[in-house]
Write a protein that holds these residues in place. Sequence first.
Motif, short mmCIF file in Angstrom:
data_model
loop_
_atom_site.label_atom_id
_atom_site.label_comp_id
_atom_site.label_asym_id
_atom_site.label_seq_id
_atom_site.Cartn_x
_atom_site.Cartn_y
_atom_site.Cartn_z
N TYR A 1 -29.78 -1.22 -21.45
CA TYR A 1 -28.51 -1.89 -21.68
C TYR A 1 -27.74 -2.27 -20.41
O TYR A 1 -27.09 -3.31 -20.37
N ARG A 2 -27.77 -1.45 -19.38
CA ARG A 2 -26.82 -1.61 -18.29
C ARG A 2 -27.13 -2.71 -17.28
O ARG A 2 -26.21 -3.33 -16.78
N PRO A 3 -28.39 -2.97 -16.94
CA PRO A 3 -28.64 -4.04 -15.96
C PRO A 3 -28.17 -5.40 -16.46
O PRO A 3 -28.07 -5.64 -17.67
N ARG A 4 -27.91 -6.27 -15.52
CA ARG A 4 -27.42 -7.61 -15.87
C ARG A 4 -28.40 -8.34 -16.79
O ARG A 4 -27.99 -9.04 -17.71
N HIS A 5 -29.69 -8.17 -16.51
CA HIS A 5 -30.70 -8.82 -17.35
C HIS A 5 -31.57 -7.73 -17.99
O HIS A 5 -32.80 -7.72 -17.86
N SER A 6 -30.91 -6.81 -18.66
CA SER A 6 -31.56 -5.66 -19.28
C SER A 6 -32.57 -6.10 -20.34
O SER A 6 -32.61 -7.27 -20.74
N LEU A 7 -33.34 -5.13 -20.82
CA LEU A 7 -34.29 -5.46 -21.88
C LEU A 7 -33.56 -5.95 -23.13
O LEU A 7 -34.06 -6.85 -23.83
N ILE A 8 -32.41 -5.39 -23.42
CA ILE A 8 -31.65 -5.86 -24.59
C ILE A 8 -31.17 -7.29 -24.36
O ILE A 8 -31.21 -8.12 -25.27
N ASP A 9 -30.75 -7.60 -23.13
CA ASP A 9 -30.38 -8.99 -22.83
C ASP A 9 -31.59 -9.90 -22.99
O ASP A 9 -31.48 -11.02 -23.51
N GLN A 10 -32.76 -9.43 -22.57
CA GLN A 10 -33.98 -10.24 -22.72
C GLN A 10 -34.36 -10.47 -24.18
O GLN A 10 -35.05 -11.45 -24.48
N SER A 11 -33.94 -9.58 -25.06
CA SER A 11 -34.23 -9.80 -26.48
C SER A 11 -33.50 -11.04 -26.99
O SER A 11 -33.91 -11.64 -27.98
N LEU A 12 -32.43 -11.43 -26.31
CA LEU A 12 -31.67 -12.63 -26.68
C LEU A 12 -31.90 -13.79 -25.71
O LEU A 12 -31.89 -14.95 -26.12
N HIS A 13 -32.09 -13.47 -24.43
CA HIS A 13 -32.07 -14.52 -23.40
C HIS A 13 -33.22 -14.35 -22.42
O HIS A 13 -33.01 -14.32 -21.20
N ALA A 14 -34.44 -14.24 -22.91
CA ALA A 14 -35.59 -14.15 -22.01
C ALA A 14 -35.70 -15.42 -21.18
O ALA A 14 -35.51 -16.53 -21.68
N ARG A 15 -36.00 -15.25 -19.91
CA ARG A 15 -36.10 -16.40 -19.01
C ARG A 15 -37.53 -16.83 -18.74
O ARG A 15 -37.80 -17.99 -18.46
N LEU A 16 -38.46 -15.88 -18.79
CA LEU A 16 -39.84 -16.17 -18.40
C LEU A 16 -40.83 -16.10 -19.56
O LEU A 16 -42.02 -16.32 -19.37
N GLY A 17 -40.35 -15.77 -20.74
CA GLY A 17 -41.23 -15.65 -21.89
C GLY A 17 -41.50 -16.97 -22.58
O GLY A 17 -40.86 -17.99 -22.30
#
Length: 278
Positions: A19-35
Amino acid sequence: MCRWLAYSGTPIRLDELLYRPRHSLIDQSLHARLGVETTNGDGFGVGWYVADSMAEPALYRGTGPAWSDANLREIARSTTSPLFLAHVRASTGTPVQQTNCHPFRFQNWLWVHNGSIRDFALLKRDLVLAVDPELYPAMTGSTDSEVMFHLAVTYGLRDRPIAAVQRTAGLIESVGRAHGVPDPLQMTVATTDGDRIWCFRYSSEGRSRSLFYSTGISALRTLHPDREMLRGLSEETRLVVSEPLGELAGAWQPVPESSYGVIQKGDDELSRFEPSMP
């Protein structure tokens, strides 16, 4: 397709990465950049080990989006572990159900996968029949990822993990060729026994999904002496991720194409991965 992370090192709370990083895994669940997909909302899971223990890991999986699961947030902020795998899923066609969510667990082993077996429905019967019959009852879902895991266990994951995954990849490509399926395998995989983590980046076409590992802690402290977060981490601390969790300069290194790495006490390993026939 999916996003995942693997952590080993100083015990930390799960939310420090989920949760805490700017581009956390939870953020990637909504906003993946490289997937392949921006959104990975077809379920999630996290598996973790208790400190100084290689016993069967704890596992929490859900079928909803990771970003909206209140129980995941509660578990993540109150659970500390020295080694864990986490995964957010974008289905490649199999149903959204708990048994299809990663990580997959067998005894003290965990497995997460990003990628797919091309035309899995066509190849599935041959691949499943190659699984050790004694392992078959342990397969409760319907994904290609779970079949890959049990093939790896069949081929010796518990004794020779690298060779087992090489043999799994070789079988998938052989079965694919027999059925006229071009470039049948796409994978980034992490698997662990609770002590070491093995990570793999490979695809039949030679253009594998993204994967990164974290720079050594000593080097990061030199680059960023003012970063408080780095002071409490041991030299053994390492992360492997589908995509970087932030933009700290020098923090992330790409895993080379067709390679595997081993995170372990002492020196880690990085070498070339080549499928082999079982």
